[in-house]
Design a protein around this motif. Structure first.
Motif, PDB file in Angstrom:
ATOM      1  N   HIS A  40       6.987   4.165   9.533  1.00  9.56           N
ATOM      2  CA  HIS A  40       6.065   4.141   8.387  1.00  9.56           C
ATOM      3  C   HIS A  40       5.861   5.556   7.838  1.00  9.56           C
ATOM      4  O   HIS A  40       5.821   5.773   6.635  1.00  9.56           O
ATOM      5  CB  HIS A  40       4.690   3.607   8.795  1.00  9.56           C
TER       6      HIS A  40
ATOM      7  N   ARG B   8       0.684 -10.722   7.155  1.00  9.26           N
ATOM      8  CA  ARG B   8       0.704  -9.527   6.292  1.00  9.26           C
ATOM      9  C   ARG B   8       1.885  -8.662   6.715  1.00  9.26           C
ATOM     10  O   ARG B   8       1.900  -8.101   7.810  1.00  9.26           O
ATOM     11  CB  ARG B   8      -0.607  -8.734   6.448  1.00  9.26           C
ATOM     12  N   ILE B   9       2.864  -8.550   5.817  1.00 10.86           N
ATOM     13  CA  ILE B   9       4.133  -7.931   6.194  1.00 10.86           C
ATOM     14  C   ILE B   9       4.300  -6.589   5.493  1.00 10.86           C
ATOM     15  O   ILE B   9       4.383  -6.525   4.263  1.00 10.86           O
ATOM     16  CB  ILE B   9       5.316  -8.854   5.810  1.00 10.86           C
ATOM     17  N   GLY B  10       4.362  -5.536   6.288  1.00 12.79           N
ATOM     18  CA  GLY B  10       4.641  -4.206   5.753  1.00 12.79           C
ATOM     19  C   GLY B  10       6.046  -3.770   6.141  1.00 12.79           C
ATOM     20  O   GLY B  10       7.034  -4.041   5.443  1.00 12.79           O
ATOM     21  N   LEU B  11       6.153  -3.140   7.299  1.00 13.19           N
ATOM     22  CA  LEU B  11       7.413  -2.502   7.697  1.00 13.19           C
ATOM     23  C   LEU B  11       8.635  -3.421   7.580  1.00 13.19           C
ATOM     24  O   LEU B  11       9.689  -3.006   7.088  1.00 13.19           O
ATOM     25  CB  LEU B  11       7.284  -1.989   9.142  1.00 13.19           C
TER      26      LEU B  11
ATOM     27  N   ASN C 149       0.489  -8.668  11.571  1.00  9.59           N
ATOM     28  CA  ASN C 149       1.312  -7.737  10.809  1.00  9.59           C
ATOM     29  C   ASN C 149       2.787  -8.096  11.079  1.00  9.59           C
ATOM     30  O   ASN C 149       3.078  -9.146  11.663  1.00  9.59           O
ATOM     31  CB  ASN C 149       0.987  -6.287  11.206  1.00  9.59           C
ATOM     32  N   SER C 150       3.698  -7.212  10.688  1.00 15.59           N
ATOM     33  CA  SER C 150       5.129  -7.536  10.845  1.00 15.59           C
ATOM     34  C   SER C 150       5.476  -7.890  12.284  1.00 15.59           C
ATOM     35  O   SER C 150       6.118  -8.909  12.559  1.00 15.59           O
ATOM     36  CB  SER C 150       6.004  -6.342  10.449  1.00 15.59           C
TER      37      SER C 150
ATOM     38  N   TRP D  96     -10.294 -12.412   8.494  1.00 14.64           N
ATOM     39  CA  TRP D  96      -9.077 -11.760   8.975  1.00 14.64           C
ATOM     40  C   TRP D  96      -9.386 -10.617   9.918  1.00 14.64           C
ATOM     41  O   TRP D  96     -10.541 -10.211  10.058  1.00 14.64           O
ATOM     42  CB  TRP D  96      -8.228 -11.308   7.782  1.00 14.64           C
TER      43      TRP D  96
ATOM     44  N   LYS E 193       0.846  -1.204   0.000  1.00 13.64           N
ATOM     45  CA  LYS E 193       0.000   0.000   0.000  1.00 13.64           C
ATOM     46  C   LYS E 193       0.880   1.252   0.000  1.00 13.64           C
ATOM     47  O   LYS E 193       2.079   1.176   0.325  1.00 13.64           O
ATOM     48  CB  LYS E 193      -0.904  -0.017   1.240  1.00 13.64           C
TER      49      LYS E 193
ATOM     50  N   PHE F 293       4.958   1.666   0.622  1.00  8.85           N
ATOM     51  CA  PHE F 293       5.564   2.491   1.677  1.00  8.85           C
ATOM     52  C   PHE F 293       6.585   3.475   1.071  1.00  8.85           C
ATOM     53  O   PHE F 293       7.623   3.763   1.663  1.00  8.85           O
ATOM     54  CB  PHE F 293       6.271   1.622   2.726  1.00  8.85           C
TER      55      PHE F 293
ATOM     56  N   HIS G 268      -7.017  -7.232  12.316  1.00 10.08           N
ATOM     57  CA  HIS G 268      -5.773  -6.463  12.419  1.00 10.08           C
ATOM     58  C   HIS G 268      -5.527  -6.148  13.893  1.00 10.08           C
ATOM     59  O   HIS G 268      -6.473  -5.901  14.645  1.00 10.08           O
ATOM     60  CB  HIS G 268      -5.914  -5.179  11.593  1.00 10.08           C
TER      61      HIS G 268
ATOM     62  N   TRP H 217      -8.411  -3.644   0.876  1.00 11.88           N
ATOM     63  CA  TRP H 217      -9.235  -3.727   2.085  1.00 11.88           C
ATOM     64  C   TRP H 217      -9.927  -2.471   2.560  1.00 11.88           C
ATOM     65  O   TRP H 217     -10.579  -2.485   3.592  1.00 11.88           O
ATOM     66  CB  TRP H 217      -8.442  -4.328   3.234  1.00 11.88           C
TER      67      TRP H 217
HETATM   68  C1  LIG Z   1      -0.414  -1.628   6.827  1.00 10.60           C
HETATM   69  C2  LIG Z   1      -1.046  -2.906   7.190  1.00 10.60           C
HETATM   70  C3  LIG Z   1      -0.260  -4.044   7.462  1.00 10.60           C
HETATM   71  C4  LIG Z   1       1.244  -3.997   7.534  1.00 10.60           C
HETATM   72  O1  LIG Z   1       1.589  -3.587   8.841  1.00 10.60           O
HETATM   73  P1  LIG Z   1       3.127  -3.560   9.323  1.00 10.60           P
HETATM   74  O2  LIG Z   1       3.010  -3.277  10.770  1.00 10.60           O
HETATM   75  O3  LIG Z   1       3.762  -2.445   8.561  1.00 10.60           O
HETATM   76  O4  LIG Z   1       3.672  -4.881   9.001  1.00 10.60           O
HETATM   77  C5  LIG Z   1      -0.896  -5.236   7.693  1.00 10.60           C
HETATM   78  N1  LIG Z   1      -2.254  -5.317   7.682  1.00 10.60           N
HETATM   79  C6  LIG Z   1      -3.037  -4.242   7.458  1.00 10.60           C
HETATM   80  C7  LIG Z   1      -4.501  -4.394   7.468  1.00 10.60           C
HETATM   81  C8  LIG Z   1      -2.461  -3.002   7.220  1.00 10.60           C
HETATM   82  O5  LIG Z   1      -3.250  -1.942   7.010  1.00 10.60           O
END
Ligand SMILES: *Cc1c(COP(=O)(O)O)cnc(C)c1O
Length: 380
Positions: free
Chosen positions: A358, A220-223, A204-205, A162, A34, A38, A164, A80
């Motif tokens: 972020h 779900r991996i972002g950071l 998440n991460s 799912w 997204k 980043f 968060h 989402w």
């Molecule tokens: C941004 C986001 C993530 C990633 O989160 P990180 O903490 O950066 O890994 C995962 N799930 C959802 C729904 C998010 O909005």
């Protein structure tokens, strides 16, 4: 023409981070790309992550999902956050999974599916304590029963359930267990309504790396994908992640000033002794956030030089002391250093600015050129 600053994105680091995280978590991974990955470039990051074994892509919005498809990326993708009048038909036609949190959205998605003559693939989101998106516990039974009804009719397929997490980056968080329990209850309710989701995901991460019971089928991996330790180096381990982005520029002016020289607007900073000032052509429009002024430093001339005076929209000033700096010298604002007094890191910038990494990454401005290293080699 060259940009005044560039964000060099090492796609090899992205690929390495995917492998590192996969080896820790042992589940499938969704690369969260997204907000233009980043700020790293969603399409090249997506390709690198998929090439390294990520099975899914996650985005916030329909335009982000469709941009991946337009680039030829066909991998499983979840989007989402939607307005109820979003073009769900376009997502269904593009084979994008739609995250659904309300019956309002579900009805709109199913309308689009019937108009198109194709079932929508949805992933139902439960609110387990974040109080943002996701269906609250009181609304969840109605959402899953509508979804099951539509599934029987052929309008949707419910692939996923799912949620968060609120504070998985706080080691030992007491809320985490409550959210996991609420999620398991939501799953039980979904299954008793007749749903049989293939894909259950919560982490998440931070959760993926530290809380095994949050891993379910997919993380779900972002950071962490971008190589930033979600615990800021103070958490439960050294994960061996490598920061993918280096924000760099060059010195565009140098001057020797006496004691008593006011620097930048205000001036909020007045030199205490004769010193050498280096002008950097990056400001808050580029992601050098104003809030970090007075604390931040950059890497110049082989050491850390503090940013002095107010950060402006387009430029800021580094105090090089008695270093022999010259116009054209390279400057690293942040990069893959280890925060050990070497090149500053994104995590340090976040601390200096009183925000999270972020926001620093996504704040890197549009006029900063993105230069991708190892593009196209990440498959090997
Ligand atoms: C941004 C986001 C993530 C990633 O989160 P990180 O903490 O950066 O890994 C995962 N799930 C959802 C729904 C998010 O909005």
């Amino acid at each position: 023409m060259s940009a005044l600053a560039e964000a060099v994105v090492d796609l090899g680091a992205i690929a390495g981070n995917v492998r590192t995280i996969a080896s820790v978590v042992g589940t499938g991974l969704m690369a969260v790309v997204k907000a233009d990955g980043f700020g790293h470039g969603a399409v090249p990051v997506a390709r690198a992550a998929l090439g390294a074994g990520a099975g899914w892509l996650g985005v916030t919005s329909a335009p982000e999902a469709l941009a991946l498809r337009a680039a030829g990326i066909t991998a499983p993708t979840l989007s989402w956050l939607h307005r109820p009048d979003d073009d769900f038909g376009a997502l269904i036609a593009a084979g994008v999974d739609i995250g659904v949190s309300t019956t309002t959205h579900l009805h709109a998605v199913v309308d689009a599916a019937y108009r198109l003559g194709l079932p929508a693939v949805v992933q139902l989101k439960a609110d387990t304590g974040l109080s943002r998106n996701g269906a609250a516990g009181s609304d969840w039974p109605e959402l899953v029963s509508w979804a099951r009804k539509y599934e029987v009719e052929g309008g949707v397929r419910v692939r996923g359930v799912w949620s968060h997490l609120a504070d998985a980056d706080v080691p030992g968080s007491p809320r985490l267990a409550g959210q996991v329990a609420a999620f398991e209850e939501a799953l039980r309710v979904a299954r008793s309504a007749g749903l049989d989701p293939d894909l259950v995901h919560l982490a998440n991460s931070a959760a993926a790396l530290s809380a095994p019971r949050t891993r379910f089928d997919l993380c779900r991996i972002g950071l962490a994908l971008y190589g930033v330790d979600p615990f800021g180096g103070t958490g439960p381990g050294e994960f061996g992640l490598r920061a993918a982005m280096t924000l760099r520029t060059t010195v565009v002016n140098v001057k020797r000033v006496p004691a008593g020289a006011g620097v930048s607007y205000g001036p909020e900073y007045v030199t205490a002794a004769p010193t050498t000032l280096a002008l950097l052509p990056v400001g808050y429009a580029d992601g050098v956030t104003r809030a970090a002024g007075g604390r931040a430093a950059v890497w110049l001339g082989g050491r850390r030089c503090p940013i002095v005076g107010r950060v402006a929209m387009d430029q800021c000033v580094a105090d090089a002391g008695d270093l022999p700096v010259a116009i054209g010298d390279p400057v690293v604002v942040f990069g893959p250093g280890q925060g050990d007094g070497g090149q500053p890191t994104v995590a340090e910038w976040a601390r200096w600015a009183g925000t999270n990494p972020h926001e620093i990454l996504t704040g890197v401005g549009a006029r900063v050129a993105r230069d991708h290293l190892h593009e196209g080699t990440e498959m090997s």
